[in-house]
Design a protein around this motif. Structure first.
Motif, mmCIF file in Angstrom:
data_model
loop_
_atom_site.group_PDB
_atom_site.id
_atom_site.type_symbol
_atom_site.label_atom_id
_atom_site.label_comp_id
_atom_site.label_asym_id
_atom_site.label_seq_id
_atom_site.Cartn_x
_atom_site.Cartn_y
_atom_site.Cartn_z
ATOM 1 N N LEU B 63 72.372 -43.388 57.822
ATOM 2 C CA LEU B 63 71.564 -43.455 56.611
ATOM 3 C C LEU B 63 71.026 -44.858 56.373
ATOM 4 N N LYS B 64 71.673 -45.881 56.963
ATOM 5 C CA LYS B 64 71.195 -47.260 56.777
ATOM 6 C C LYS B 64 70.091 -47.610 57.775
ATOM 7 N N LYS B 66 66.742 -47.943 59.425
ATOM 8 C CA LYS B 66 65.354 -47.826 58.971
ATOM 9 C C LYS B 66 64.647 -46.724 59.742
ATOM 10 N N ILE B 69 65.412 -43.266 58.436
ATOM 11 C CA ILE B 69 64.691 -42.966 57.190
ATOM 12 C C ILE B 69 63.238 -42.621 57.500
ATOM 13 N N SER B 70 62.642 -43.365 58.450
ATOM 14 C CA SER B 70 61.251 -43.075 58.817
ATOM 15 C C SER B 70 61.136 -41.692 59.457
ATOM 16 N N LYS B 73 61.388 -39.151 56.749
ATOM 17 C CA LYS B 73 60.146 -39.110 55.978
ATOM 18 C C LYS B 73 59.079 -38.296 56.740
#
Lengths: 366, 314
Positions: B63-64, B66, B69-70, B73
């Motif tokens: 979850l940390k 990057k 997360i991209s 998304k």
């Protein structure tokens, strides 16, 4: 609203595309339905009665001819512009809507000055629901109703928009025997209360006879006879109508007219003044037989049947077209169990003779 | 009910399937959960005899990230865009197909063709269609000589060509291409399901509605859609599940780069992230990401089912 059919013909293209000839479902049909009457379109399956109904409704385009509602020519109008209410054979209730939503659906389509407010719609829904006795069931889905109740929802949905003509396609065929009796009285009552000109289609002659003001008997796309049920029953125009109406059915014999008298086999049945000598079909209604020791018609005795309040003598005759002859009789007859033959007198108003080729009725003078 | 006397027979018949399922489905699922909760689990180190302590470190790490997360998304954006668009388009096409008589079978076949075509191959064709120039990757100062067919069309109508997928392209342009491609790819199956649903609707409902004077739009909204709702729900749910597993379509258009030449990995998805983690022997991280993906799909599906319970007529 009077409904007039003028030389209405419907032809369908052949299902097999290689065959160019069209199938004529309804052939040159003309009749007038008087205002406010309940009319039964009657005939065997495939005779064109449903097609006729759908043409009155507008779902089927007319190949030839004209249809009038009152003075309006509606021949080329689409169904929504004709002001008809239609009840389908399997009701076609929208399964995802409640009874209330089903009944309200037609009113929601009103446009312009006919447009109703939600309150008016609800009020009319309640009125119609009351008329068809659905008051307590408005929030149910069609699947939660019995066949008879679904039927009444379908009628309510057709009535709620106050149609000029109400059309019912085989309205009772999906109901069981007991419910059928009850529902046909219901239809009669609703029609009487609303006074809407109503046409219903059925293949069940008893159904048509019991509630119609008039019946239209059809066969092979052609109207055979139209009239008050009892009149049509008592005065059939041809052999088909005579055979189609009545339970138990009419008994048909081959016979001949010779020298001004009608013979079945060698036995002289009655005098037929003015009828030319020829081979004929003889139809005798079951209630036209009277057991009599000096009777003019001798049949081979089979048995006596008692069904509920009715008693019938079952016999055979070599000239009979039906395998057995069934005659309804009063219950005081005495026939020995081991009798070989039974003799009947025939009531003259219960016997009809028909041309052997055309099967048209031959009327006896006098 | 199987008679208890013959139950052993039933088990024997089932045994081959159960064995295969145990080895290839049940054990991997169990193992995924196990690996996800072992700190920094790596298959390579495990075979060398390393031991791992129990904990939720993999999840925290994932979850940390990057990049994770991209990926999340990208997946979400594509799902939210493509599922509604493809469902609505499929519904319209199915209704259209259902209402025409001539050529229906041929058109049905044409619309179904993408389903039997390899998605990588389709992706390559789409990449060519959205290209600026035949095969120009490289510096910014490249001169545009020829363009892909989409840009040709845009130019024909007097617009300026868009850099859809090449060096220096915008993220929004990339997403637009992916949306078009995924929608196009998802249509056949949805059309097939919805057309089947439409054809099973009793024609008399339409006759009844016509006699009652309903407009075509009202018939569509009040009768067709509600009666089709079970199929629509099915198509939406499977659409979301498929959307969350999006991966090959990105590879099809952008190749293994998962993005334009100047920004590799920009369009990577959740499955892509899991795949990358596996290839670097970080099975713990991959498992944690897989469980997160599973959780998301579960929540979205439950949400879908909850909504459809209220809206769907069965």
């Amino acid at each position: 609203m009077k409904v007039v059919l003028e030389n209405v013909t419907k032809r369908f293209p052949n299902r097999d595309k290689k065959i160019k000839t069209e199938v004529t479902a309804v052939n040159n049909v003309s009749f007038t339905i008087p205002d406010g009457k309940l009319i039964g379109l009657l005939g065997p399956s495939g005779c064109g009665k449903s097609t006729t109904l759908f043409m009155i409704c507008g779902l089927h385009k007319i190949t030839e001819g004209k249809i009038f509602f009152g003075e309006d020519d509606v021949t080329n109008l689409s169904p929504e512009n004709r002001g008809v209410g239609l009840v389908f054979q399997n009701y076609a209730l929208y399964p995802h809507m409640t009874v209330k939503q089903n009944i309200m659906f037609p009113m929601e389509n009103f446009k312009g000055e006919d447009k109703l407010t939600k309150e008016q719609m609800l009020e009319r829904t309640m009125q119609v629901a009351k008329l068809v006795q659905l008051d307590g069931l408005l929030e149910r889905k069609p699947s939660e109703l019995s066949g008879g109740q679904q039927q009444r929802v379908a009628i309510a949905r057709a009535l709620v928009k106050m149609p000029r003509v109400l059309l019912l396609d085989e309205p009772l065929s999906n109901l069981d025997a007991r419910l059928r009796l009850q529902t046909r009285e219901e239809i009669r009552r609703i029609q009487r209360e609303t006074k809407i000109t109503t046409v219903f289609v059925t293949h069940d002659q008893e159904e048509a006879m019991s509630i119609s003001d008039e019946i239209v008997v059809m066969k092979d796309g052609v109207v055979q006879q139209m009239g008050v049920p009892q009149t049509v029953y008592q005065d059939p125009a041809n052999l088909f109508v005579a055979k189609f109406l009545g339970t138990p059915p009419i008994n048909v014999f081959t016979g001949k007219v010779s020298g001004g008298a009608l013979y079945i086999g060698a036995e002289k049945i009655m005098a037929t003044p003015g009828v030319a000598d020829q081979d004929v079909y003889v139809g005798i209604r079951p209630e036209g037989f009277v057991v009599s020791d000096n009777g003019c018609l001798t049949c081979d005795f089979r048995q006596v049947e008692t069904m509920g309040g009715f008693m019938s003598v079952v016999s055979t005759h070599e000239n009979s077209e039906n395998p057995i002859i069934r005659s309804t009789v009063t219950d005081d007859i005495k026939i020995a169990e081991d009798a070989k033959t039974v003799k009947f007198d025939i009531k003259p108003n219960k016997i009809y003779i028909f041309n052997k080729e055309t099967e048209e009725r031959i009327r006896i003078e006098g | 009910m199987v008679n208890s006397k013959h139950q052993w027979k039933a088990w024997i018949y089932l045994a081959p399937a159960i064995a295969v399922l145990l080895v290839f489905t049940v054990w991997p699922i169990f193992n995924t959960v196990r690996m996800a909760f072992l700190e920094n689990y790596s298959g390579l180190e495990a075979t060398n005899g390393a031991t791992f302590s129990f904990g939720v470190g993999n999840f925290v790490k994932v979850l940390k990230y990057k990049r994770f997360i991209s990926c999340l998304k990208n997946t979400m954006i594509l799902c939210v865009l493509t599922v509604p668009i493809s469902t609505i388009l499929a519904l319209l096409i199915a209704v259209g197909l259902n209402s025409i008589k001539p050529l229906q079978k041929i058109l049905q076949t044409i619309f179904f063709l993408p389903y039997v075509t390899n998605s990588i191959a389709i992706g390559m064709v789409f990449a060519a269609m959205f290209n600026i120039v035949g095969a120009f990757y490289g510096t910014e100062n490249e001169l545009i000589v020829t363009a892909g067919i989409i840009n040709n069309v845009i130019e024909f109508f007097g617009g300026t060509p868009v850099n859809w997928i090449n060096y220096g392209s915008q993220y929004s342009a990339n997403i637009a291409v992916m949306t078009v491609y995924i929608v196009w790819n998802a249509l056949p199956f949805k059309i097939l399901v919805l057309l089947g649903g439409l054809q099973s609707i009793n024609k008399q409902y339409y006759d009844a509605a016509r006699v009652d004077g309903s407009s075509r739009r009202r018939i569509f909204a009040r009768i067709t859609v509600p009666l089709l709702s079970p199929m629509l729900a099915y198509v939406v749910i499977t659409g979301f599940i498929g959307g969350f597993k999006e991966y090959t379509s990105i590879v099809g258009i952008f190749g293994e780069n998962m993005g334009p030449a100047d920004d590799a990995g920009r369009l990577n998805t959740m499955v892509g992230f899991i795949y990358d983690s596996l290839s670097t022997n970080s099975q713990g991280r991959a498992s944690a990401a897989a469980l997160i993906l599973f959780g998301i799909i579960l929540v979205v599906t439950l949400l879908n089912l909850y909504v459809s319970k209220k809206k769907v007529h069965y």
